[in-house]
Write a protein that holds these residues in place. Structure first.
Motif, PDB file in Angstrom:
ATOM      1  N   UNK A  25      40.534  -1.241  14.756  1.00 26.25           N
ATOM      2  CA  UNK A  25      40.384  -2.064  13.547  1.00 26.25           C
ATOM      3  C   UNK A  25      41.167  -1.530  12.350  1.00 26.25           C
ATOM      4  N   UNK A  26      41.089  -0.243  12.034  1.00 21.66           N
ATOM      5  CA  UNK A  26      41.908   0.242  10.916  1.00 21.66           C
ATOM      6  C   UNK A  26      43.404   0.061  11.161  1.00 21.66           C
ATOM      7  N   UNK A  90      40.561  -2.496   1.793  1.00 23.29           N
ATOM      8  CA  UNK A  90      40.579  -1.321   2.667  1.00 23.29           C
ATOM      9  C   UNK A  90      41.915  -0.583   2.658  1.00 23.29           C
ATOM     10  N   UNK A  91      42.978  -1.260   2.285  1.00 25.00           N
ATOM     11  CA  UNK A  91      44.319  -0.661   2.372  1.00 25.00           C
ATOM     12  C   UNK A  91      44.439   0.679   1.652  1.00 25.00           C
ATOM     13  N   UNK A  95      45.221   4.205   3.513  1.00 20.19           N
ATOM     14  CA  UNK A  95      46.404   4.971   3.113  1.00 20.19           C
ATOM     15  C   UNK A  95      46.018   6.412   2.780  1.00 20.19           C
ATOM     16  N   UNK A  96      44.857   6.587   2.138  1.00 16.01           N
ATOM     17  CA  UNK A  96      44.365   7.945   1.865  1.00 16.01           C
ATOM     18  C   UNK A  96      44.093   8.695   3.164  1.00 16.01           C
ATOM     19  N   UNK A  97      43.560   8.015   4.167  1.00 17.23           N
ATOM     20  CA  UNK A  97      43.336   8.657   5.462  1.00 17.23           C
ATOM     21  C   UNK A  97      44.659   9.076   6.105  1.00 17.23           C
ATOM     22  N   UNK A 103      48.746  15.626   5.686  1.00 15.97           N
ATOM     23  CA  UNK A 103      48.602  16.912   4.996  1.00 15.97           C
ATOM     24  C   UNK A 103      48.090  17.987   5.944  1.00 15.97           C
ATOM     25  N   UNK A 104      47.055  17.680   6.676  1.00 20.41           N
ATOM     26  CA  UNK A 104      46.466  18.697   7.536  1.00 20.41           C
ATOM     27  C   UNK A 104      47.219  18.852   8.849  1.00 20.41           C
TER      28      UNK A 104
END
Length: 115
Positions: A25-26, A90-91, A95-97, A103-104
């Motif tokens: 879904x994402x 949700x966008x 995008x933060x995810x 980053x990690x």
């Protein structure tokens, strides 16, 4: 199919996870973004998902108010999908995810290379 326990959850995070609780879904939200796409276009962009699973996920997302399914009475039949206001909201979260993972992922690569 969706688990009934999650759909009956009364907390806001539980309800959100019910709406986005699959791995697809994402990804579907990010593929559609701010445009209108036909089923085949979505399937081509997410080539690793089966058509049955894509169909099921799109139906659930429509039920949850994340996307609009517009059916055109033409030959051959045409169906288009676009995000609702709720889906578009949700966008930035997704995008933060993506940024969090990038980053990690970089720090994990550095850690592995240093060992």
């Amino acid at each position: 199919m969706r688990q009934n326990k999650m759909t009956q959850c009364s907390c806001p995070l539980g309800k959100a996870m019910s709406a986005l609780g699959s791995k697809w879904k994402p990804i579907i939200v990010m593929v559609i973004r701010d445009r209108t796409l036909r089923f085949g276009e979505i399937a081509a962009r997410i080539h690793v998902i089966s058509r049955k699973v894509l169909t099921d996920q799109l139906r659930e997302m429509e039920e949850d108010g994340l996307l609009i399914r517009e059916e055109f009475k033409e030959l051959p039949p045409r169906v288009e999908y676009s995000l609702t206001e709720k889906g578009i909201a949700l966008l930035p979260i997704l995008q933060l995810l993506e940024e969090w993972e990038a980053r990690f992922a970089m720090s994990e690569m550095v850690s592995v290379n240093n060992n």
